[in-house]
Design a protein around this motif. Structure first.
Motif, PDB file in Angstrom:
ATOM      1  N   ILE A  52       0.849  -1.194   0.000  1.00  0.00           N
ATOM      2  CA  ILE A  52       0.000   0.000   0.000  1.00  0.00           C
ATOM      3  C   ILE A  52       0.887   1.247   0.000  1.00  0.00           C
ATOM      4  CG2 ILE A  52      -1.754   1.288   1.260  1.00  0.00           C
ATOM      5  CD1 ILE A  52      -2.743  -1.389   2.378  1.00  0.00           C
ATOM      6  N   ALA A  53       0.683   2.103  -0.993  1.00  0.00           N
ATOM      7  CA  ALA A  53       1.580   3.240  -1.226  1.00  0.00           C
ATOM      8  C   ALA A  53       1.239   4.442  -0.353  1.00  0.00           C
ATOM      9  CB  ALA A  53       1.569   3.608  -2.700  1.00  0.00           C
ATOM     10  N   ILE A  54       1.269   4.224   0.953  1.00  0.00           N
ATOM     11  CA  ILE A  54       1.161   5.314   1.932  1.00  0.00           C
ATOM     12  C   ILE A  54       2.437   5.257   2.755  1.00  0.00           C
ATOM     13  CG2 ILE A  54      -0.148   6.287   3.853  1.00  0.00           C
ATOM     14  CD1 ILE A  54      -2.620   4.867   2.760  1.00  0.00           C
ATOM     15  N   GLU A  55       3.282   6.248   2.598  1.00  0.00           N
ATOM     16  CA  GLU A  55       4.647   6.162   3.135  1.00  0.00           C
ATOM     17  C   GLU A  55       4.955   7.351   4.046  1.00  0.00           C
ATOM     18  OE1 GLU A  55       9.280   6.214   1.487  1.00  0.00           O
ATOM     19  OE2 GLU A  55       7.587   6.332   0.087  1.00  0.00           O
ATOM     20  N   ALA A  56       5.455   7.060   5.245  1.00  0.00           N
ATOM     21  CA  ALA A  56       5.991   8.100   6.119  1.00  0.00           C
ATOM     22  C   ALA A  56       7.457   8.275   5.748  1.00  0.00           C
ATOM     23  CB  ALA A  56       5.837   7.701   7.580  1.00  0.00           C
ATOM     24  N   VAL A  57       7.741   9.245   4.890  1.00  0.00           N
ATOM     25  CA  VAL A  57       9.107   9.458   4.394  1.00  0.00           C
ATOM     26  C   VAL A  57      10.034   9.790   5.549  1.00  0.00           C
ATOM     27  CG1 VAL A  57      10.541  10.820   2.826  1.00  0.00           C
ATOM     28  CG2 VAL A  57       8.190  10.220   2.183  1.00  0.00           C
ATOM     29  N   ASP A  58       9.577  10.667   6.424  1.00  0.00           N
ATOM     30  CA  ASP A  58      10.251  10.980   7.687  1.00  0.00           C
ATOM     31  C   ASP A  58       9.175  11.507   8.618  1.00  0.00           C
ATOM     32  OD1 ASP A  58       9.850  13.725   7.030  1.00  0.00           O
ATOM     33  OD2 ASP A  58      11.752  13.786   5.966  1.00  0.00           O
ATOM     34  N   GLN A  59       9.542  12.082   9.735  1.00  0.00           N
ATOM     35  CA  GLN A  59       8.529  12.527  10.700  1.00  0.00           C
ATOM     36  C   GLN A  59       7.604  13.605  10.146  1.00  0.00           C
ATOM     37  OE1 GLN A  59      10.202  13.656  14.505  1.00  0.00           O
ATOM     38  NE2 GLN A  59      10.029  11.543  15.217  1.00  0.00           N
ATOM     39  N   SER A  60       8.105  14.374   9.193  1.00  0.00           N
ATOM     40  CA  SER A  60       7.345  15.540   8.722  1.00  0.00           C
ATOM     41  C   SER A  60       6.754  15.388   7.335  1.00  0.00           C
ATOM     42  CB  SER A  60       8.244  16.785   8.741  1.00  0.00           C
ATOM     43  OG  SER A  60       8.738  17.030  10.044  1.00  0.00           O
ATOM     44  N   HIS A  61       6.968  14.252   6.676  1.00  0.00           N
ATOM     45  CA  HIS A  61       6.507  14.111   5.299  1.00  0.00           C
ATOM     46  C   HIS A  61       5.767  12.787   5.088  1.00  0.00           C
ATOM     47  CE1 HIS A  61       9.766  17.091   5.000  1.00  0.00           C
ATOM     48  NE2 HIS A  61       9.027  17.609   4.036  1.00  0.00           N
ATOM     49  N   LEU A  62       4.550  12.904   4.565  1.00  0.00           N
ATOM     50  CA  LEU A  62       3.727  11.743   4.235  1.00  0.00           C
ATOM     51  C   LEU A  62       3.510  11.729   2.725  1.00  0.00           C
ATOM     52  CD1 LEU A  62       1.792   9.455   5.457  1.00  0.00           C
ATOM     53  CD2 LEU A  62      -0.047  11.111   5.039  1.00  0.00           C
ATOM     54  N   LYS A  63       3.789  10.585   2.088  1.00  0.00           N
ATOM     55  CA  LYS A  63       3.629  10.457   0.646  1.00  0.00           C
ATOM     56  C   LYS A  63       2.552   9.425   0.335  1.00  0.00           C
ATOM     57  CE  LYS A  63       6.197   9.503  -3.628  1.00  0.00           C
ATOM     58  NZ  LYS A  63       7.506   9.109  -4.204  1.00  0.00           N
ATOM     59  N   ILE A  64       1.605   9.807  -0.518  1.00  0.00           N
ATOM     60  CA  ILE A  64       0.537   8.907  -0.953  1.00  0.00           C
ATOM     61  C   ILE A  64       0.551   8.860  -2.471  1.00  0.00           C
ATOM     62  CG2 ILE A  64      -1.936   8.430  -0.930  1.00  0.00           C
ATOM     63  CD1 ILE A  64      -2.161   9.973   1.657  1.00  0.00           C
ATOM     64  N   THR A  65       0.559   7.645  -3.031  1.00  0.00           N
ATOM     65  CA  THR A  65       0.603   7.470  -4.479  1.00  0.00           C
ATOM     66  C   THR A  65      -0.677   6.806  -4.968  1.00  0.00           C
ATOM     67  OG1 THR A  65       3.009   7.197  -4.354  1.00  0.00           O
ATOM     68  CG2 THR A  65       1.939   6.545  -6.411  1.00  0.00           C
ATOM     69  N   LEU A  66      -1.276   7.379  -6.011  1.00  0.00           N
ATOM     70  CA  LEU A  66      -2.525   6.881  -6.574  1.00  0.00           C
ATOM     71  C   LEU A  66      -2.256   6.037  -7.820  1.00  0.00           C
ATOM     72  CD1 LEU A  66      -4.713  10.137  -6.409  1.00  0.00           C
ATOM     73  CD2 LEU A  66      -4.287   8.447  -4.620  1.00  0.00           C
TER      74      LEU A  66
END
Length: 524
Positions: A157-171
């Protein structure tokens, strides 16, 4: 002796009724509040069973959640997306990757920092629990559909906590409505699932991400909220506390509103709507939701016939006319056509003629504590019309979401009365009608429509995208797999001394910035 006693009781009852009527009539003209208070009281019909991710049953309960929890973003009354726990975001050029920045001053009510992983864990728990209501909205995230089908795991599932301050979601493909979807109440940030399920006893153990926390819950059907001292936007919160009341009766709720015991209400008797409007205390909010009638056009279904859909569509377009009449096939002669998968061959009988047509509806009461019958009333009108055209009809009320999903998946219906968001900006609705969509449970198949949507997704040129989505809309409008019945609006009433109430395009109220004007703190 018994007759005398009965007469005395009747006389006392009559006097009591007259006194109440006179008192309320006087009171309505001379509204006063003897006690001073500087906090807002908002009344809802019933407190939610839980604060978790189960679907709420009405807008007022969602309003309650908006007081306690924040999301990545939120939506204003015009549908514009504004920052919340995410103070900014970027969308990739191809429209499929979203990078959210978590604001530095976002904290839970216990003082812990809110980080990107909190959102990842929250979304994954939502998907893991497979809440059907929400899967409609986030199935476009890469890996979600495979996970639900059992062909993928959580890591895909492409929901990624890149670091503490960045959340990446891919559709999987671009969705212009994705930010509006994330602004819905189901995506307000929460954890502590066990405590949320049993909030009435464990409200002190819940970590809140919003402007208020539950300070007290008593048996007098009241919840006392106090401001969250760690909330990121505390400088704009004007009230230190707020009371949420539970009141089952719209009549009682309205009387309390007249007395000044309640400041903001949703459900009130229809006959009082005009009075509140004259007092300039009522707000009508047009929403993006529309009341629609969906036809099951699957194999061996009555409304697989294009002619029969047009027949009913013609009736629905005139349903509010007082001179309703029987409409025959001759009335729609110009609309007849022979199209693949939509019309039976010349002379072929509709296979369901002689069988009962089944109308289903699921009606949740979002405005009032009283029984809501708008879908039932509509179903009865359709039944009466079809009976005039020699068709038998059975009406079935679906009691809950689970039963609704089961009925739709089985295709055990001919007509489905519901509400959905349909407007120029909501591409999600149109994606539901693609033939291989998980959410197309209505048997609709049109290759031209599928290609138009696929070209819309694939195209990078804005003019081509607009051309393809308009083409898809034209095809859908011509094929008539559904009929738009009417637009919807919600109403609420607030006292003149209340300021700061805003709302979104769904009709939810944002009460966290509401306050009582200083000059009105004492109302006698």
């Amino acid at each position: 002796m018994k007759k005398i006693i009965v007469k005395i009781i009747m006389l006392v009852t009559l006097i009591s009724v007259v006194m109440v009527i006179l008192y309320l009539g006087f009171f309505e003209k001379n509204i006063s509040v003897s006690a001073e208070r500087n906090y807002i009281v908002y009344s809802i019909d019933r407190f939610p069973d839980n604060l978790n991710n189960s679907p709420q049953s009405d807008l007022s309960k969602e309003d309650f959640l908006f007081l306690l929890f924040d999301g990545l973003v939120y939506e204003d009354k015009d549908g514009k997306i504004l920052p919340q726990i995410s103070d900014k975001w970027e969308v990739s050029d191809d429209g499929i990757s979203y990078n959210f920045h978590i604001r530095d001053d976002a904290f839970w009510s216990n003082g812990d920092k809110i980080v990107a992983k909190d959102f990842k864990d929250f979304f994954i728990s939502l998907i893991r629990n497979n809440e059907t209501t929400y899967m409609d909205n986030i199935s476009n995230v890469v890996g979600v559909s495979d996970y639900l089908k059992g062909t993928g795991d959580e890591k895909s599932i492409a929901i990624e906590a890149v670091d503490q301050s960045h959340l990446k979601i891919t559709l999987c493909f671009p969705n212009d409505d994705f930010l509006n979807i994330l602004a819905e109440p189901c995506f307000l940030l929460r954890h502590n699932e066990e405590e949320l399920d049993n909030w009435g006893e464990k409200y002190n153990d819940i970590n809140y991400s919003g402007a208020f926390v539950i300070e007290e819950f008593n048996k007098a059907k009241q919840i006392k909220l106090s401001y969250n001292k760690y909330y990121w936007d505390n400088e704009n919160i004007r009230e230190n506390e707020m009371i949420i009341k539970e009141d089952y009766s719209s009549e009682d709720n309205y009387v309390e509103y007249l007395f000044g015991m309640v400041d903001i209400i949703r459900g009130f008797p229809k006959m009082e709507s005009q009075k509140l409007q004259e007092q300039n205390e009522i707000t009508k909010v047009p929403t993006k939701e529309k009341k629609i009638l969906i036809y099951n056009v699957g194999e061996n279904k009555f409304f697989r016939s294009y002619r029969d859909r047009i027949l009913l569509d013609t009736f629905m377009s005139n349903i509010n006319n007082s001179d309703e009449k029987t409409i025959s096939s001759e009335d729609i002669e110009n609309n007849n056509r022979d199209t693949e998968n939509k019309e039976y061959a010349e002379g072929e009988e509709n296979p369901q003629v002689g069988n009962k047509i089944k109308i289903i509806y699921y009606e949740k009461n979002i405005l009032s504590k009283d029984e809501n019958t708008e879908f039932m009333d509509l179903a009865v009108k359709i039944k009466e019309f079809l009976k005039k055209n020699n068709l038998e009809v059975n009406i079935e009320k679906v009691e809950d979401k689970l039963q609704l999903e089961e009925t739709l998946n089985k295709g055990d219906f001919d007509l489905f009365i519901t509400k959905d968001v349909i407007d120029e900006d909501n591409k999600s609705f149109y994606m539901k009608w693609v033939s291989d969509s998980f959410f197309n449970r209505f048997g609709y198949i049109n290759n031209y429509y599928d290609n138009a949507l696929k070209n819309y997704i694939a195209s990078e040129d804005i003019n081509e995208k607009i051309s393809n989505i308009n083409k898809a809309k034209e095809i859908l409008d011509e094929d008539k797999p559904f009929t738009i019945i009417e637009e919807t609006q919600v109403e609420f009433s607030q006292k003149s001394y209340v300021e700061g109430v805003t709302y979104n395009s769904r009709g939810n109220l944002y009460l966290k910035y509401a306050y009582i004007k200083e000059s009105e703190l004492t109302r006698k």
